[in-house]
Design a protein around this motif. Structure first.
Motif, PDB file in Angstrom:
ATOM      1  N   SER A  40       2.055-134.951  47.281  1.00 26.94           N
ATOM      2  CA  SER A  40       0.949-134.925  48.227  1.00 26.94           C
ATOM      3  C   SER A  40       0.991-136.164  49.088  1.00 26.94           C
ATOM      4  CB  SER A  40      -0.386-134.856  47.481  1.00 26.94           C
ATOM      5  OG  SER A  40      -1.455-134.871  48.404  1.00 26.94           O
ATOM      6  N   HIS A  41       0.611-135.994  50.384  1.00 26.74           N
ATOM      7  CA  HIS A  41       0.592-137.121  51.289  1.00 26.74           C
ATOM      8  C   HIS A  41      -0.576-138.042  50.951  1.00 26.74           C
ATOM      9  CE1 HIS A  41       1.298-139.296  55.018  1.00 26.74           C
ATOM     10  NE2 HIS A  41      -0.008-139.242  55.248  1.00 26.74           N
ATOM     11  N   ASN A  42      -0.391-139.326  51.124  1.00 29.13           N
ATOM     12  CA  ASN A  42      -1.448-140.301  50.896  1.00 29.13           C
ATOM     13  C   ASN A  42      -2.249-140.465  52.191  1.00 29.13           C
ATOM     14  OD1 ASN A  42      -3.099-142.369  50.096  1.00 29.13           O
ATOM     15  ND2 ASN A  42      -1.527-143.959  50.283  1.00 29.13           N
ATOM     16  N   TRP A  43      -3.506-139.998  52.201  1.00 32.13           N
ATOM     17  CA  TRP A  43      -4.340-140.046  53.395  1.00 32.13           C
ATOM     18  C   TRP A  43      -5.214-141.284  53.445  1.00 32.13           C
ATOM     19  CZ3 TRP A  43      -3.350-136.380  56.976  1.00 32.13           C
ATOM     20  CH2 TRP A  43      -2.668-135.233  56.545  1.00 32.13           C
ATOM     21  N   ASP A  44      -5.180-142.105  52.434  1.00 32.46           N
ATOM     22  CA  ASP A  44      -6.047-143.275  52.346  1.00 32.46           C
ATOM     23  C   ASP A  44      -5.629-144.344  53.363  1.00 32.46           C
ATOM     24  OD1 ASP A  44      -8.136-144.497  50.135  1.00 32.46           O
ATOM     25  OD2 ASP A  44      -6.917-146.043  51.098  1.00 32.46           O
ATOM     26  N   GLY A  45      -6.615-144.966  54.014  1.00 32.84           N
ATOM     27  CA  GLY A  45      -6.316-146.082  54.902  1.00 32.84           C
ATOM     28  C   GLY A  45      -6.919-145.947  56.287  1.00 32.84           C
ATOM     29  N   TYR A 109      -8.334-138.290  44.291  1.00 36.46           N
ATOM     30  CA  TYR A 109      -7.577-137.103  43.930  1.00 36.46           C
ATOM     31  C   TYR A 109      -7.287-136.295  45.200  1.00 36.46           C
ATOM     32  CZ  TYR A 109      -8.949-138.514  39.242  1.00 36.46           C
ATOM     33  OH  TYR A 109      -9.141-139.228  38.113  1.00 36.46           O
ATOM     34  N   ASP A 110      -7.753-135.026  45.267  1.00 40.10           N
ATOM     35  CA  ASP A 110      -7.489-134.221  46.459  1.00 40.10           C
ATOM     36  C   ASP A 110      -8.608-134.299  47.495  1.00 40.10           C
ATOM     37  OD1 ASP A 110      -5.054-133.356  45.529  1.00 40.10           O
ATOM     38  OD2 ASP A 110      -5.871-131.557  44.592  1.00 40.10           O
ATOM     39  N   ALA A 111      -9.680-135.000  47.186  1.00 44.09           N
ATOM     40  CA  ALA A 111     -10.791-135.145  48.122  1.00 44.09           C
ATOM     41  C   ALA A 111     -10.574-136.366  49.010  1.00 44.09           C
ATOM     42  CB  ALA A 111     -12.111-135.271  47.377  1.00 44.09           C
ATOM     43  N   GLY A 173     -12.526-134.028  53.684  1.00 47.75           N
ATOM     44  CA  GLY A 173     -11.377-133.133  53.771  1.00 47.75           C
ATOM     45  C   GLY A 173     -10.759-132.876  52.414  1.00 47.75           C
ATOM     46  N   TRP A 174      -9.777-132.008  52.428  1.00 42.46           N
ATOM     47  CA  TRP A 174      -9.052-131.651  51.205  1.00 42.46           C
ATOM     48  C   TRP A 174      -7.566-131.886  51.440  1.00 42.46           C
ATOM     49  CZ3 TRP A 174      -5.504-127.540  50.373  1.00 42.46           C
ATOM     50  CH2 TRP A 174      -5.101-127.389  49.034  1.00 42.46           C
ATOM     51  N   ALA A 175      -6.948-132.688  50.589  1.00 43.66           N
ATOM     52  CA  ALA A 175      -5.539-133.041  50.723  1.00 43.66           C
ATOM     53  C   ALA A 175      -4.689-131.922  50.129  1.00 43.66           C
ATOM     54  CB  ALA A 175      -5.242-134.362  50.022  1.00 43.66           C
TER      55      ALA A 175
END
Length: 286
Positions: A40-45, A109-111, A173-175
């Protein structure tokens, strides 16, 4: 004694070989989920980006002259009826725009939850309208055998150009691997150029009914004309925003997005504005 030493050496060799084979299992290298979970892509930041959009807007001019006619006709028999007239139409306008955005994501997690500031410059999102209408309005109580009727005409016009606007929104969103669908909502502030005018004219007719013959005659008991206009180059309007979108991680740091945004603004000089913006964008995640 030699046989015991030889047996110990052989058992140690076999144990070392088995340990080397088992070291490939993910449970022995660290976390169990490290080896078995999906990628899964890391969307944090933090992230920044630019966008281009196509907007459809509804601009409601129907009550644009109302506050001006209320002021001109204040404390008169004409104020209430003329103030309720829907003189001007609702216009639908289409325009393009472009802008930029900056935000911050937090992933659990996925959120994915985040906040974002978004700016859009609108390319000629403007409209205008003008019209006039006339009505007969019953007047105040008249002497016996008399009746007052006001032959009243209202004319007016208005124009509005939405120059740009900014939204401040939260989103969730949902990752889903390299894709992230999301929804958002928040506050909006816009900058508009607004102008309007109104003209009210009336003829007060005194209709006399002869009590003997029943014949009627009309005389003019008074006339009047009033005009008011105003223009503001930068009128700030406030409202709300909400919508949905989806982002795609083209690379670890390059994010593409598409979204639909609805914005509803409060009235600007009795003119209401709302728009639907369909946008494509590209951003960089730090």
């Amino acid at each position: 004694m030699r046989r015991l030493l030889l047996a110990a050496v052989m058992l140690g060799t076999v144990s070392a070989a088995h340990a080397a084979d088992l070291s490939d299992l993910p449970i022995l290298r660290g976390s169990f989920t490290d080896g078995l979970s999906k990628s899964s892509h890391n969307w944090d930041g933090f992230y920044v980006g630019g966008q281009f959009g196509f907007a459809t807007s509804e601009i409601d001019f129907s009550h644009a002259p109302k506050s001006m006619t209320d002021f001109m006709l204040r404390d008169s028999i004409l104020q209430a009826p003329v103030g309720g007239w829907s003189l001007l139409p609702k216009n639908h306008v289409q325009a393009t725009g472009f802008g930029a955005y900056v935000g911050r994501n937090w992933q659990l997690y996925d959120a994915v939850m985040g906040v974002e500031a978004n700016y859009s410059y609108m390319n000629n999102l403007a409209s205008s309208a003008s019209d006039s209408m006339a009505r007969l309005i019953p007047g105040e109580t008249a002497p016996t055998n008399h009746a007052y009727i006001y032959d009243t005409t209202l004319g007016g016009g208005a124009s509005l150009q939405l120059k740009d606007y900014a939204t401040f929104r939260g989103r969730i969103g949902w990752a889903g691997g390299d894709f992230m669908p999301y929804a958002f909502g928040g506050l909006a502030i816009g900058r508009a150029e607004v102008s309007r005018f109104a003209t009210v004219s009336y003829v007060k007719n005194d209709i006399f009914t002869d009590p003997n013959s029943g014949a009627t005659s009309t005389t003019v008991a008074g006339t009047g004309t009033m005009t008011q206009s105003e223009r503001r180059a930068n009128s700030f309007i406030y409202g709300w925003t909400g919508g949905i979108g989806i982002e795609y991680a083209l690379l670890d740091c390059v994010i593409l997005r598409g979204e639909w945004e609805h914005v509803g603004f409060s009235n600007a000089k009795d003119i209401s504005v709302n728009l639907n913006n369909f946008r494509l964008g590209a951003g960089y995640k730090f």
